[in-house]
Design a protein around this motif. Sequence first.
Motif, short mmCIF file in Angstrom:
data_model
loop_
_atom_site.label_atom_id
_atom_site.label_comp_id
_atom_site.label_asym_id
_atom_site.label_seq_id
_atom_site.Cartn_x
_atom_site.Cartn_y
_atom_site.Cartn_z
N THR C 167 -1.62 -7.48 4.34
CA THR C 167 -2.19 -6.55 3.36
C THR C 167 -3.67 -6.35 3.59
O THR C 167 -4.18 -5.22 3.54
CB THR C 167 -1.95 -7.10 1.93
N SER C 285 2.32 -1.36 1.69
CA SER C 285 3.53 -1.78 0.98
C SER C 285 4.78 -1.71 1.84
O SER C 285 5.89 -1.80 1.31
CB SER C 285 3.69 -0.91 -0.27
N VAL C 288 7.45 -4.42 1.30
CA VAL C 288 8.06 -4.68 -0.01
C VAL C 288 8.91 -3.52 -0.52
O VAL C 288 9.71 -3.70 -1.44
CB VAL C 288 6.99 -5.05 -1.06
N TYR C 344 0.64 0.29 -3.57
CA TYR C 344 0.89 -1.14 -3.41
C TYR C 344 0.57 -1.89 -4.69
O TYR C 344 1.32 -2.78 -5.12
CB TYR C 344 0.05 -1.69 -2.25
N THR C 348 3.35 -3.96 -6.86
CA THR C 348 3.21 -5.38 -7.16
C THR C 348 3.22 -5.59 -8.68
O THR C 348 3.86 -6.51 -9.19
CB THR C 348 1.89 -5.94 -6.57
N GLU C 351 6.69 -5.26 -9.96
CA GLU C 351 7.49 -6.41 -9.59
C GLU C 351 7.15 -7.62 -10.46
O GLU C 351 8.03 -8.35 -10.92
CB GLU C 351 7.21 -6.74 -8.12
N GLN C 363 -2.84 -10.50 -11.84
CA GLN C 363 -2.43 -10.00 -10.53
C GLN C 363 -2.92 -8.57 -10.32
O GLN C 363 -3.43 -8.22 -9.25
CB GLN C 363 -0.89 -10.06 -10.43
N ASP C 367 -5.39 -7.40 -7.31
CA ASP C 367 -5.00 -6.37 -6.35
C ASP C 367 -5.98 -5.22 -6.35
O ASP C 367 -6.37 -4.72 -5.28
CB ASP C 367 -3.59 -5.86 -6.66
#
Lengths: 418, 418, 418
Positions: C167, C285, C288, C344, C348, C351, C363, C367
């Motif tokens: 990443t 991404s 994922v 991305y 995330t 998710e 998170q 990010d």
Amino acid sequence: MGSKYPPSVRGCLPLWTIALELAFLVIFFFFTSYDTSAQDPKELMGIYRVLQDVTIMAALGFGFLNSSLRRYGWSSVAFNLFLLALGVQWAVLMDGFLEWSFYKKVIIKLSSIKLATMNAMSVLISVGAVLGKANLLQLTVMALVEVTAFVAVRMVDRKYLGTDNHTSMMYIHVFATYFGLMVTWCLSRSLPVAALVEKHQTTKNSSLFTMLGTLFLWIFWPSFNSALLDIPNERKTAVFNTYYALAVSAVTAISVSALSHPRGKINMTHIHNAVLAGGVAVGASCHVIATPWLAMVLGFMAGLISIGGALCLRAYFNRVLGIHDTCGVHYTFGLPGLLGGIVYILLTFYEVTWTKNSMVFFQLFIDTGVLSLAIASGLIAGILTGLVLSLKIWKAAHVTKYFDDQASWEFPHLAVGF
Amino acid sequence: MGSKYPPSVRGCLPLWTIALELAFLVIFFFFTSYDTSAQDPKELMGIYRVLQDVTIMAALGFGFLNSSLRRYGWSSVAFNLFLLALGVQWAVLMDGFLEWSFYKKVIIKLSSIKLATMNAMSVLISVGAVLGKANLLQLTVMALVEVTAFVAVRMVDRKYLGTDNHTSMMYIHVFATYFGLMVTWCLSRSLPVAALVEKHQTTKNSSLFTMLGTLFLWIFWPSFNSALLDIPNERKTAVFNTYYALAVSAVTAISVSALSHPRGKINMTHIHNAVLAGGVAVGASCHVIATPWLAMVLGFMAGLISIGGALCLRAYFNRVLGIHDTCGVHYTFGLPGLLGGIVYILLTFYEVTWTKNSMVFFQLFIDTGVLSLAIASGLIAGILTGLVLSLKIWKAAHVTKYFDDQASWEFPHLAVGF
Amino acid sequence: MGSKYPPSVRGCLPLWTIALELAFLVIFFFFTSYDTSAQDPKELMGIYRVLQDVTIMAALGFGFLNSSLRRYGWSSVAFNLFLLALGVQWAVLMDGFLEWSFYKKVIIKLSSIKLATMNAMSVLISVGAVLGKANLLQLTVMALVEVTAFVAVRMVDRKYLGTDNHTSMMYIHVFATYFGLMVTWCLSRSLPVAALVEKHQTTKNSSLFTMLGTLFLWIFWPSFNSALLDIPNERKTAVFNTYYALAVSAVTAISVSALSHPRGKINMTHIHNAVLAGGVAVGASCHVIATPWLAMVLGFMAGLISIGGALCLRAYFNRVLGIHDTCGVHYTFGLPGLLGGIVYILLTFYEVTWTKNSMVFFQLFIDTGVLSLAIASGLIAGILTGLVLSLKIWKAAHVTKYFDDQASWEFPHLAVGF
């Protein structure tokens, strides 16, 4: 106009290459068979990858490397493909005949095609010096002789001088350069250098095509230098060293070329010559050099002598010796190859001394012998080939048609003022 | 000028390709999912390598192979990329729908993308004949129809005629050629051939770009011919045979082209056509030929008929039949593909006879049927597509704008007198 | 004429690059050694393949991608090679120094050369915006600063923000774009845009060379996006997604470019910009995304914003901000990279929400921080570098010599009217 032979005679010359191809076919019919043994499929694919890399270098790299002449681009690329296709077939046979017994058939493996492609590259290197001065039939004869001579030299190296497969291959650069220089010496003795200046012009686009070829060679050179090494760690070291030498010689080439011009301008021909010099110089010793700095020093020196040679020797070779080196083969492959050979001898000597081996001078003697053999055989085979090729039976184009696609290509659809 | 449709109408045409792309997106949303099963990473990388080779052939090889027309270079390369990207998406769906049940989703694997790229190559072959006479929308329709037809033919081959994956793919050359020839026949009926001579001129540089494409195809053709073979030894044999056939056809192409000219001059268009003929001809039988000489004979014959066809048939096709084959697809892929198909039938027949199999004539019947099916479906699907494409709804460029980048490209920054 | 510095001063500038190369040599001598541990030869060859793919992208892809300027083709390709060769050496050292301790030597592995090549690509991206406005010495300084900054940012990402290797690498596009834009802003403040129109013209052939570079990047982009992923299934997914995004963005680019023109004509510059946008956008991404349609949506959006940006922002950047983006780096890498970063973060976040993780906002914060850090550091490092480079000590070419090969190349053999 331009040729003193009647059209009907010149038109028949390709019959010889077709006859040769048919002769190959018959030889393959009687003397060869495919390798049908089961093999680890992944190992197989590994060899196939290396073969592809080498073929890319041979067909795309060398093809476009020599395409910088303004009026000779088509011939450079197409004749290169022709000589590669022919040379590989002949090299497979030669390798087979010289190494195996005559009683059983030559077994063709993927690795023997790989080896044959590398042997055939000697022709592609030499042709860079000869290009524009010989017709296709002359080049064909040259290819056959050169592949035979190179395979024979390598067999002598391996059988009688105890050289390994890799090292004997890496002397391809000096062998092919001096072979090509001798051939071009015989062919260009009557060359009116001044009159050819116009034909030696390049164009922006043809230089970009040459750059394309150079880049293909630059990218895949680590594959070439590691192709014949069997021990994984030696392969890895070879890749490392080649990569570093190439990186340094690319930087050196561009810097030194600018430095050598009073107003700091870069010469594109220098770049084509010197960017690859690092890979050539590191060839013979790429599996024994243990540290990056040594590879970098080699790359730096190779870049220096390549441009230095092009600056100092070119005029001397052209005017005094009468050797007209069309694409600067001597500076791309010859001088860096010599440097590489000498460095390899010194490194082996140093290593042998270090281990207090009593054979130290014997080893030095042998190593020097292998390098000298490559140079001497290149010179002798080249001069013999050149003498044969300067006979009139080949119906070569007249000297005014040198470096001109029009001698061998039909231009039916071409625009007038492209 | 040049188009009788108002600008606003022509400007809206790309909406259709966007709508199509969005439709694909919706179909992928509902009907597909990725393969998430664990796999041997090295096997995976092996498939990825072959996929890369095939993509290089499709994007670079075919892209530049057709770029020789002086005024149509941009369209050749860019439309090729467009059709490849579109064709692959559609081929993945078609392959999935025709082979799996409708109840579960189509699983996308690396190998299904590889297969889809090879299926999509049928479009790239056909387009060589059509190029310059159709706008992007017409080519898009052609791509969709052709991929569908080719995938369907291959499914029939495999399900009802017991042909394996490899052989049914290798008839791509004849299928795509006759498809393309029929489409171009429908589109070029009103073509004033004489007036187009100027647009058919090539230049030195565009020919070098074509040579670049040819070399990419030449180098990676062994990967194409062995891509669908699963047994390692068959793959190895396929690589050997393709390599030998290509080497011989390269030598033959250049020699025969020189021989066919009264003054021994080589024709660049012949080279582009015939160098690859060996790889095409050896395609169907590359895994069963057991000796190099047979592959070499095939390569030699393929080179001969490719140049022979270009010399004898081109004028007949252009003038009498009114089929204008822009890039000589018939001689590069069509005739050598036919030769390859016939040789494959004979080889299988010979092998079956040898084993005293009682099914010998049944096998001969089936094999001939598979080849005939490929040709017949190519002809029929091609003529239907061609008829649809010659309707006025597609707003094709006027015939005076054929073979001209200016019909579809903006030249804002272009120098006046390049 | 054109330069106010005496020739002798300008001729000495390359001394600095040689001195730098020698300094590298000394550093490598003291601080590095090769990795000599035994390794699985097949794994080794796997890494070597990826390294080759990345090198092809860097040397051929980026080299020719920027070669569209009519008078700047030589510089684009050769300077690209120079910066790559220099950048890789420096990146290996930087990576080594920042990650290992100072007590032991930096171990050079194949994978560290791979990583260094990818780091050095940041320079090749930025250079697309700066090209034509800086001499080789300025570009060298820029390369050193940019590689240092990018390696430092990546170390911060990994050590303090917990980002993985992949990443943090994928933010190369936004970092390098904004770095390049800031440098070009400082250098082009006095640029008389109107006077440069003539130099910004392209030719048919130089556009084909650019297309060649674009195609190399297009073909090998899946290798780039999957190069730093270690888990086989993630690699597979990355290849799938990149492949789909690229296919869709190629189709979108050509369609949308035609749609945006009143008469449906396609703009070649748009194609060069937007064809690759899908691969850039899907970068962060690609491991994922679990379904093809999402990759396709990303590819579609990337193509849209790339062409949209080129249509709407180019004039604004040129005239109002005074940022002259030579090769449209902002539209090829910048905007799609931004899109990819945002997607991305959203993925995330989605998710993490799904797994009802309480750390969800933390998170999201992290990010966003990583993306912002890439942009901010690119902007700041770029503006500092630009200010340094606009000092007079670098003896830059006069503004009338911008975008002109003649400022840095010798044309001894060039035809007059090419």
